[in-house]
Design a protein around this motif. Structure first.
Motif, mmCIF file in Angstrom:
data_model
loop_
_atom_site.group_PDB
_atom_site.id
_atom_site.type_symbol
_atom_site.label_atom_id
_atom_site.label_comp_id
_atom_site.label_asym_id
_atom_site.label_seq_id
_atom_site.Cartn_x
_atom_site.Cartn_y
_atom_site.Cartn_z
ATOM 1 N N PHE A 1 0.955 -0.290 0.292
ATOM 2 C CA PHE A 1 -0.134 -0.316 -0.194
ATOM 3 C C PHE A 1 0.856 1.178 0.064
ATOM 4 C CE2 PHE A 1 -2.863 -3.133 1.963
ATOM 5 C CZ PHE A 1 -3.422 -3.222 0.951
ATOM 6 N N HIS A 2 1.973 0.937 0.715
ATOM 7 C CA HIS A 2 3.002 2.347 0.556
ATOM 8 C C HIS A 2 3.410 2.743 -0.087
ATOM 9 C CE1 HIS A 2 5.146 5.817 2.524
ATOM 10 N NE2 HIS A 2 6.206 5.181 2.442
ATOM 11 N N PHE A 3 4.591 1.621 -0.675
ATOM 12 C CA PHE A 3 6.185 1.574 -1.136
ATOM 13 C C PHE A 3 4.889 1.991 -2.929
ATOM 14 C CE2 PHE A 3 9.018 -0.565 -4.268
ATOM 15 C CZ PHE A 3 10.149 0.037 -4.002
ATOM 16 N N PRO A 4 4.234 1.965 -3.274
ATOM 17 C CA PRO A 4 3.831 2.188 -5.319
ATOM 18 C C PRO A 4 3.475 4.460 -4.475
ATOM 19 C CG PRO A 4 2.658 0.605 -4.513
ATOM 20 C CD PRO A 4 3.293 0.652 -3.202
ATOM 21 N N VAL A 5 2.830 4.452 -3.533
ATOM 22 C CA VAL A 5 2.579 6.115 -3.537
ATOM 23 C C VAL A 5 2.942 7.029 -3.454
ATOM 24 C CG1 VAL A 5 0.630 7.693 -2.016
ATOM 25 C CG2 VAL A 5 0.427 5.677 -1.952
ATOM 26 N N HIS B 1 1.029 5.944 8.628
ATOM 27 C CA HIS B 1 2.285 5.759 7.706
ATOM 28 C C HIS B 1 2.250 5.855 6.668
ATOM 29 C CE1 HIS B 1 6.432 3.797 7.635
ATOM 30 N NE2 HIS B 1 5.598 3.262 5.720
ATOM 31 N N ILE B 2 1.460 5.918 5.713
ATOM 32 C CA ILE B 2 1.228 6.639 4.288
ATOM 33 C C ILE B 2 1.777 8.452 4.862
ATOM 34 C CG2 ILE B 2 0.137 7.155 1.996
ATOM 35 C CD1 ILE B 2 -0.787 4.354 2.594
ATOM 36 N N TRP B 3 0.641 8.863 5.185
ATOM 37 C CA TRP B 3 0.362 10.667 5.572
ATOM 38 C C TRP B 3 0.757 10.583 6.188
ATOM 39 C CZ3 TRP B 3 0.590 12.874 9.965
ATOM 40 C CH2 TRP B 3 0.240 14.219 9.990
ATOM 41 N N LYS B 4 1.848 10.244 6.647
ATOM 42 C CA LYS B 4 3.412 10.889 7.751
ATOM 43 C C LYS B 4 4.735 10.615 6.596
ATOM 44 C CE LYS B 4 6.116 10.169 12.027
ATOM 45 N NZ LYS B 4 7.484 10.381 11.163
ATOM 46 N N GLU B 5 4.902 9.702 5.698
ATOM 47 C CA GLU B 5 6.295 9.264 4.947
ATOM 48 C C GLU B 5 5.846 9.273 3.640
ATOM 49 O OE1 GLU B 5 8.861 9.082 6.952
ATOM 50 O OE2 GLU B 5 8.497 8.484 8.748
ATOM 51 N N GLY C 1 14.103 -6.150 2.499
ATOM 52 C CA GLY C 1 15.047 -6.680 3.056
ATOM 53 C C GLY C 1 15.181 -6.131 4.389
ATOM 54 N N LEU C 2 14.552 -4.714 4.726
ATOM 55 C CA LEU C 2 13.632 -4.531 6.096
ATOM 56 C C LEU C 2 12.557 -4.391 6.738
ATOM 57 C CD1 LEU C 2 15.038 -0.872 5.763
ATOM 58 C CD2 LEU C 2 16.807 -2.355 6.941
ATOM 59 N N MET C 3 11.553 -5.646 6.182
ATOM 60 C CA MET C 3 10.568 -5.829 6.065
ATOM 61 C C MET C 3 10.242 -6.796 7.399
ATOM 62 S SD MET C 3 8.740 -8.255 3.012
ATOM 63 C CE MET C 3 7.411 -8.581 4.238
ATOM 64 N N MET C 4 11.453 -6.520 8.416
ATOM 65 C CA MET C 4 11.301 -8.053 9.433
ATOM 66 C C MET C 4 11.377 -6.238 10.846
ATOM 67 S SD MET C 4 10.238 -10.577 9.204
ATOM 68 C CE MET C 4 10.558 -10.918 10.661
ATOM 69 N N ASN C 5 11.546 -4.952 10.906
ATOM 70 C CA ASN C 5 12.790 -4.209 10.882
ATOM 71 C C ASN C 5 11.444 -3.251 10.388
ATOM 72 O OD1 ASN C 5 14.347 -5.120 11.904
ATOM 73 N ND2 ASN C 5 15.890 -4.303 10.169
ATOM 74 N N VAL C 6 10.364 -2.923 10.711
ATOM 75 C CA VAL C 6 8.402 -2.635 10.887
ATOM 76 C C VAL C 6 8.652 -1.329 11.949
ATOM 77 C CG1 VAL C 6 7.310 -4.178 12.311
ATOM 78 C CG2 VAL C 6 5.409 -2.667 10.332
ATOM 79 N N SER C 7 8.237 -0.611 12.039
ATOM 80 C CA SER C 7 7.618 0.617 12.287
ATOM 81 C C SER C 7 7.865 0.664 14.264
ATOM 82 C CB SER C 7 7.596 1.859 11.783
ATOM 83 O OG SER C 7 7.467 2.158 10.233
#
Length: 316
Positions: A101-105, A183-187, A242-248
């Motif tokens: 949901f976030h990566f393409p935005v 998360h989308i709104w912030k980043e 690679g950072l998927m396991m380090n979710v916010s």
């Protein structure tokens, strides 16, 4: 013949001398690297010694080095812990949701901002959209709680209408979508900057040629802008996977509560809560972190392989 042999033998010495001269000539650039290298050594490489805790039964009096070895017992125990398995599942689900949901935005936003002709309007939109990134999750979590919490503005409004009060922060079905949206709104504005930088590097003559061929805004976006940032998208995709396991951690920790632990508890929040409990097993928690690191490496290698299979240049 003797002269040729002498030149060949002296070639490595000449190369080393030339390399040293280049280093001396650019010495100030190398000096600027020292703080960065020191940071990585102190905070990334030296702490790796603590991974040995995953294979030990930690004893406070003996320290890490003197604690007895436990083999793979910590890994067996942690994989039999239901709460850890739930947190691992939640970490993967929330990370996949953010990736989808976030990566393409930010990519779409950068492509749209690139179509704006007026520089003032473009800078205005960039400033407005980037500003939320600088609000910490501690502050933002308080704002969201005041709006969507049990006693927040949202419940007061629906109470006046006559509906039953319900907080999205304590509703397991709504909590994850709320995490994605906030998360989308912030980043989104901040993440679009690197794509805007890549778009700025595209040769303007390509857009002029597209105009002469009668291409509209959408076609220029698809046939000029997108190919120009495709390699950047591929690299950032690999890094995000690679950072998927380090979710916010900051976001989840400041928004979740006991009613949504089943869908919101991630590996990092699980480790923190367990660490704060009485009699926590540090070897067990080190094993939990070790498993997360191994999974992150596997995801990174897999993403790199997939990107290279699609014809893009990977990280390695």
């Amino acid at each position: 013949m003797a002269t040729t042999t002498k030149l060949v033998l002296n070639k490595p010495i000449q190369e080393r001398s030339s390399l040293w001269r280049r280093i001396v000539f650019h010495k100030y650039f190398y000096i600027m690297l020292v703080p960065i290298l020191a940071w990585y050594v102190i905070f990334c490489y030296i702490p790796m010694y603590g991974l040995t805790l995953a294979f030990k039964t930690y004893n406070f009096s003996k320290g890490i080095g003197g604690s007895p070895w436990a083999g793979l017992q910590n890994f067996t125990d942690i994989l039999n812990d239901r709460q850890y398995i739930v947190s691992l599942k939640n970490t993967v689900i929330i990370s996949l949701g953010k990736l989808v949901f976030h990566f393409p935005v930010p990519i779409i936003l950068a492509l749209l901002l690139n179509q704006i002709v007026g520089q003032r309007m473009k800078k205005l939109y960039q400033t407005v959209l980037t500003f939320p990134h600088f609000i910490s999750w501690v502050v933002l979590g308080g704002i969201i709680t005041n709006i969507l919490g049990s006693q927040g503005v949202y419940n007061q409004i629906i109470g006046l209408i006559g509906w039953d009060p319900s907080s999205p922060l304590t509703n397991p079905e709504v909590f994850r979508p709320l995490v994605y949206l906030t998360h989308i709104w912030k980043e989104v504005g901040w993440d679009s900057i690197i794509y805007l930088a890549a778009l700025a590097g595209i040769n303007p003559e390509l857009y002029e040629a597209a105009d002469m061929d009668g291409a509209g805004s959408f076609k220029k976006m698809m046939h000029v802008s997108w190919p120009g940032i495709k390699s950047t998208v591929a690299i950032l995709f690999i890094l995000n996977v690679g950072l998927m396991m380090n979710v916010s951690f900051d976001q989840i920790y400041n928004l979740y509560s006991a009613p949504v632990y089943e869908v919101a508890d991630t590996v990092d929040t699980y480790i923190l809560r367990t660490t704060m409990s009485v009699g926590s097993n540090f070897g067990l928690l080190a094993a939990a972190g070790f498993i997360k690191s191994v999974l992150s490496m596997m995801l990174l290698l897999m993403a790199n392989y997939v990107v290279k299979r699609f014809g893009e240049q990977g990280l390695f």
